[in-house]
Design a protein around this motif. Structure first.
Motif, PDB file in Angstrom:
ATOM      1  N   UNK A  54       4.209   3.477   9.519  1.00  0.00           N
ATOM      2  CA  UNK A  54       4.627   3.521  10.921  1.00  0.00           C
ATOM      3  C   UNK A  54       4.673   2.083  11.424  1.00  0.00           C
ATOM      4  N   UNK A  55       5.832   1.635  11.874  1.00  0.00           N
ATOM      5  CA  UNK A  55       5.957   0.308  12.452  1.00  0.00           C
ATOM      6  C   UNK A  55       5.682   0.367  13.942  1.00  0.00           C
ATOM      7  N   UNK A  56       4.727  -0.434  14.405  1.00  0.00           N
ATOM      8  CA  UNK A  56       4.315  -0.418  15.808  1.00  0.00           C
ATOM      9  C   UNK A  56       4.675  -1.745  16.463  1.00  0.00           C
ATOM     10  N   UNK A  57       5.388  -1.682  17.569  1.00  0.00           N
ATOM     11  CA  UNK A  57       5.712  -2.897  18.311  1.00  0.00           C
ATOM     12  C   UNK A  57       4.427  -3.543  18.824  1.00  0.00           C
ATOM     13  N   UNK A  58       4.310  -4.844  18.645  1.00  0.00           N
ATOM     14  CA  UNK A  58       3.097  -5.556  19.045  1.00  0.00           C
ATOM     15  C   UNK A  58       2.810  -5.398  20.531  1.00  0.00           C
ATOM     16  N   UNK A  59       3.835  -5.393  21.360  1.00  0.00           N
ATOM     17  CA  UNK A  59       3.643  -5.260  22.806  1.00  0.00           C
ATOM     18  C   UNK A  59       3.135  -3.866  23.156  1.00  0.00           C
ATOM     19  N   UNK A  60       3.673  -2.853  22.486  1.00  0.00           N
ATOM     20  CA  UNK A  60       3.179  -1.489  22.698  1.00  0.00           C
ATOM     21  C   UNK A  60       1.697  -1.399  22.335  1.00  0.00           C
ATOM     22  N   UNK A  97       8.229   8.126  11.161  1.00  0.00           N
ATOM     23  CA  UNK A  97       7.678   7.365  10.049  1.00  0.00           C
ATOM     24  C   UNK A  97       8.805   6.691   9.271  1.00  0.00           C
ATOM     25  N   UNK A  98       8.421   5.783   8.396  1.00  0.00           N
ATOM     26  CA  UNK A  98       9.388   5.128   7.513  1.00  0.00           C
ATOM     27  C   UNK A  98       8.691   4.874   6.182  1.00  0.00           C
ATOM     28  N   UNK A  99       9.381   4.192   5.274  1.00  0.00           N
ATOM     29  CA  UNK A  99       8.770   3.866   3.991  1.00  0.00           C
ATOM     30  C   UNK A  99       8.811   2.363   3.772  1.00  0.00           C
ATOM     31  N   UNK A 100       8.379   1.945   2.599  1.00  0.00           N
ATOM     32  CA  UNK A 100       8.253   0.504   2.344  1.00  0.00           C
ATOM     33  C   UNK A 100       9.602  -0.207   2.317  1.00  0.00           C
ATOM     34  N   UNK A 101      10.678   0.542   2.152  1.00  0.00           N
ATOM     35  CA  UNK A 101      12.005  -0.062   2.108  1.00  0.00           C
ATOM     36  C   UNK A 101      12.715  -0.032   3.463  1.00  0.00           C
ATOM     37  N   UNK A 102      12.406   0.961   4.281  1.00  0.00           N
ATOM     38  CA  UNK A 102      13.127   1.114   5.548  1.00  0.00           C
ATOM     39  C   UNK A 102      12.466   0.424   6.733  1.00  0.00           C
ATOM     40  N   UNK A 103      11.175   0.097   6.637  1.00  0.00           N
ATOM     41  CA  UNK A 103      10.503  -0.555   7.758  1.00  0.00           C
ATOM     42  C   UNK A 103      11.057  -1.964   7.950  1.00  0.00           C
ATOM     43  N   UNK A 137       0.828  -1.203   0.000  1.00  0.00           N
ATOM     44  CA  UNK A 137       0.000   0.000   0.000  1.00  0.00           C
ATOM     45  C   UNK A 137       0.867   1.259   0.000  1.00  0.00           C
ATOM     46  N   UNK A 138       1.914   1.218   0.797  1.00  0.00           N
ATOM     47  CA  UNK A 138       2.814   2.372   0.886  1.00  0.00           C
ATOM     48  C   UNK A 138       3.494   2.651  -0.449  1.00  0.00           C
ATOM     49  N   UNK A 139       3.973   1.593  -1.092  1.00  0.00           N
ATOM     50  CA  UNK A 139       4.719   1.746  -2.339  1.00  0.00           C
ATOM     51  C   UNK A 139       3.830   2.229  -3.474  1.00  0.00           C
ATOM     52  N   UNK A 140       2.669   1.617  -3.607  1.00  0.00           N
ATOM     53  CA  UNK A 140       1.771   1.951  -4.716  1.00  0.00           C
ATOM     54  C   UNK A 140       1.148   3.329  -4.542  1.00  0.00           C
TER      55      UNK A 140
END
Length: 237
Positions: free
Chosen positions: A91-97, A210-216, A82-85
């Protein structure tokens, strides 16, 4: 500003649409082994029912682990696509958070526990202070029995969330029942919720994280069982 939340890090597949003012929509499917089949159609229906187009999204928040290796990859791959297209920030969210966000502004200690197999859980400890979630421990993999010891040493009421909660309560020492010092959140709030992923993600997004589809990147706290077996047989690469 609308943010799409995605979590497939456990047996639960869930997607949510959150604005800065309200939760617009949330779908939860608690049915094992359906993530790959259902996630895309779930998101499509969610956005359709909410009269929202992809171009209206300000960001996509996705649970990056710890949790199921396969589940994490499915959710992240969807978010990256979705991000790339659509050129949408991630935003990568830690599951525990995210699990701790299930109990927003709770006055007790919150201990998310995700089943790590082999008698261990992924865990951390949190407390809400003045409207902000404070992480009190580092993320860790720990034996269930040792986690119980550490929680009891705190001498405070602790609420468990996550699919490892049953492992903890079943291992409580003889004479100690669940609910005295260690209790489990109601089943609706104990499981992963994409609305919590979106809420945590929105907070990070507004802070510029934030990040992008390559950095996450996924958050794996140890190698998968398959990788460990490979190394036992063939050695490390």
């Amino acid at each position: 500003m609308k943010i799409l939340g995605i979590d497939t890090s456990s047996t639960v597949a869930t997607a949510a649409l959150l604005s800065e003012e309200r939760l617009v929509a949330e779908y939860v499917l608690n049915n094992r082994h359906t993530h790959l089949e259902k996630l895309i159609s779930m998101i499509d229906r969610l956005l359709t029912d909410a009269d929202t187009e992809l171009k209206e999204l300000g960001a996509v928040a996705v649970a990056v682990g710890p949790g199921s290796f396969t589940g994490i990859r499915i959710g992240m791959a969807c978010a990256q696509g979705l991000s790339h297209v659509c050129n949408i920030p991630l935003v990568g969210v830690n599951t525990l958070d995210a699990l701790a966000y299930n109990l927003m502004h709770c006055g007790d200690l919150i201990c998310p526990v995700v089943d790590a197999q082999r008698g261990e859980v992924y865990t951390c400890l949190y407390r809400w202070e003045e409207g902000e979630l404070k992480r009190l421990w580092d993320y860790e993999v720990i034996r269930v029995e040792r986690l119980i010891e550490r929680l009891l040493e705190l001498n405070s009421r602790t609420i468990l969330v996550g699919d490892g909660a049953g492992l903890v309560t079943s291992a409580l020492p003889e004479g100690l029942t669940a609910g005295e010092k260690i209790t489990v959140a109601h089943r609706i709030f104990a499981m992963p919720r994409a609305s919590s992923v979106a809420a945590a993600g929105l907070n990070d997004f507004l802070s510029g994280k934030t990040c992008n589809c390559f950095s996450i990147k996924p958050f794996y706290m140890r190698k998968s069982h398959a990788e460990e077996k490979w190394e036992e047989k063939y050695g490390k690469c």
